[in-house]
Design an enzyme around this catalytic site. Structure first.
Site, PDB file in Angstrom:
ATOM      1  N   ALA A  28       0.811  -1.221   0.000  1.00  0.00           N
ATOM      2  CA  ALA A  28       0.000   0.000   0.000  1.00  0.00           C
ATOM      3  C   ALA A  28       0.845   1.273   0.000  1.00  0.00           C
ATOM      4  CB  ALA A  28      -0.913   0.003   1.221  1.00  0.00           C
ATOM      5  N   ASP A 112      -4.670  -2.313  -7.358  1.00  0.00           N
ATOM      6  CA  ASP A 112      -5.032  -1.108  -8.107  1.00  0.00           C
ATOM      7  C   ASP A 112      -4.540  -1.096  -9.548  1.00  0.00           C
ATOM      8  OD1 ASP A 112      -2.244  -0.374  -7.846  1.00  0.00           O
ATOM      9  OD2 ASP A 112      -2.696   0.418  -5.856  1.00  0.00           O
ATOM     10  N   HIS A 129      -2.890 -10.404  -4.493  1.00  0.00           N
ATOM     11  CA  HIS A 129      -4.236 -10.212  -3.963  1.00  0.00           C
ATOM     12  C   HIS A 129      -5.253  -9.926  -5.073  1.00  0.00           C
ATOM     13  CE1 HIS A 129      -2.397  -9.238   0.258  1.00  0.00           C
ATOM     14  NE2 HIS A 129      -2.290 -10.505  -0.083  1.00  0.00           N
ATOM     15  N   CYS A 165     -24.104 -19.437 -16.119  1.00  0.00           N
ATOM     16  CA  CYS A 165     -24.594 -20.366 -15.095  1.00  0.00           C
ATOM     17  C   CYS A 165     -25.460 -19.690 -14.032  1.00  0.00           C
ATOM     18  CB  CYS A 165     -23.405 -21.072 -14.429  1.00  0.00           C
ATOM     19  SG  CYS A 165     -22.525 -20.046 -13.235  1.00  0.00           S
ATOM     20  N   ASN A 228      10.360   1.787   3.581  1.00  0.00           N
ATOM     21  CA  ASN A 228       9.006   1.862   4.131  1.00  0.00           C
ATOM     22  C   ASN A 228       8.968   2.891   5.250  1.00  0.00           C
ATOM     23  OD1 ASN A 228       6.243   0.612   4.113  1.00  0.00           O
ATOM     24  ND2 ASN A 228       6.743   0.326   6.274  1.00  0.00           N
TER      25      ASN A 228
HETATM   26 ZN   LIG Z   1     -20.834 -18.776 -14.097  1.00  0.00          ZN
END
Ligand SMILES: [Zn+2]
Length: 263
Positions: A28, A112, A129, A165, A228
């Protein structure tokens, strides 16, 4: 030698210069300089969203949450194509490492997409992530560009279901209760295998299993440089720690690394 505590860019250059390829691990702290508030900060996402609402089970169970999420994406509040957030000096410095073939790859905890926006080849970025560019059906796995989904939302389908689906659709970000994408973790390990040094930029290295990438780098005896603001969980592993903003010191460090390596 232990942890350096001074803002000593020259020492960081000394450590990184011999590395043919550097793995850069970002969190971040690199994106805050683009105006994205840290989740936990005073303007962060946690002030607008209850972290418990970012659990996959709640997302599955609650259409209201899903509608709110798509609305935020539509309003550009969640860093996608609709957002005006741009990469900063730190992202561009990392891109320059790649331009000179000195980048093993970027392993990021950020969703991002700013490394991509800086022009970095997608093959050189492992998004542990996930990301907001893509969306997927959590039942059948079908994937779309998030832009396409936002088109449906704009047309009035506020909680779009999978046309294949009928399943629930979400952006390709990792929610609480979900596993990290195998493909991205595998990519990170490939970067590690060809890296000669690890540079942490704007992460406290506190979130497991992403943090494992840095810990494994240490196990492989790769030199570790950390930039950092504030302490990190990996400070004791660092050859040097710079307590500074990324944009403040990284461009200068990259200049140093590239200048002395030019043949
Ligand atoms: Zn699906």
């Amino acid at each position: 030698m232990g942890v350096g505590q001074v803002n000593d860019s020259a020492s960081a250059v000394e450590i990184l210069r011999p590395a043919e390829r550097i793995l850069v691990f970002t969190g971040a702290g690199i994106s805050t300089e683009s105006g994205i508030p840290d989740f936990r900060g005073p303007d962060g996402l946690w002030t607008k969203v209850d972290p418990d609402d970012l659990h996959i089970d709640r997302y599955r169970a609650n259409p209201e949450l899903r509608r709110r999420g798509w609305k935020m994406h539509l309003d550009g509040e969640l860093w996608g194509a609709r957002s005006s957030v741009m990469p900063n000096l730190g992202h561009h410095a990392i891109k320059r490492l790649a331009d000179h073939e000195r980048l093993a790859g970027v392993v990021t905890q950020n969703v991002d997409g700013l490394h991509h926006k800086s022009g970095l080849d997608a093959d050189l970025v492992a998004e542990l992530h996930g990301n907001v560019r893509e969306s997927l059906c959590i039942d059948c796995g079908r994937a779309w560009d998030t832009e396409e989904i936002l088109g449906w939302v704009e047309a009035g389908d506020l909680d779009p279901a999978c046309p294949e689906c009928g399943g629930i659709v979400k952006t390709a970000t990792v929610m609480f209760g979900e596993l990290l994408p195998d493909r991205e973790m595998a990519k990170a390990m490939q970067f590690l295998a060809i890296a000669d040094a690890v540079l942490v930029a704007g992460s406290t290295v506190a979130v497991w299993p992403a943090s494992d990438v840095v810990m494994r780098g240490a196990l492989l005896s790769l030199p570790i440089v950390i930039i950092n603001q504030g302490p990190t969980e990996a400070d004791h592993l660092a050859a040097i720690k710079l307590d500074a903003g990324i944009g403040e010191v990284l461009p200068e460090i990259v200049d140093g690394v590239l200048a002395v390596s030019r043949r």
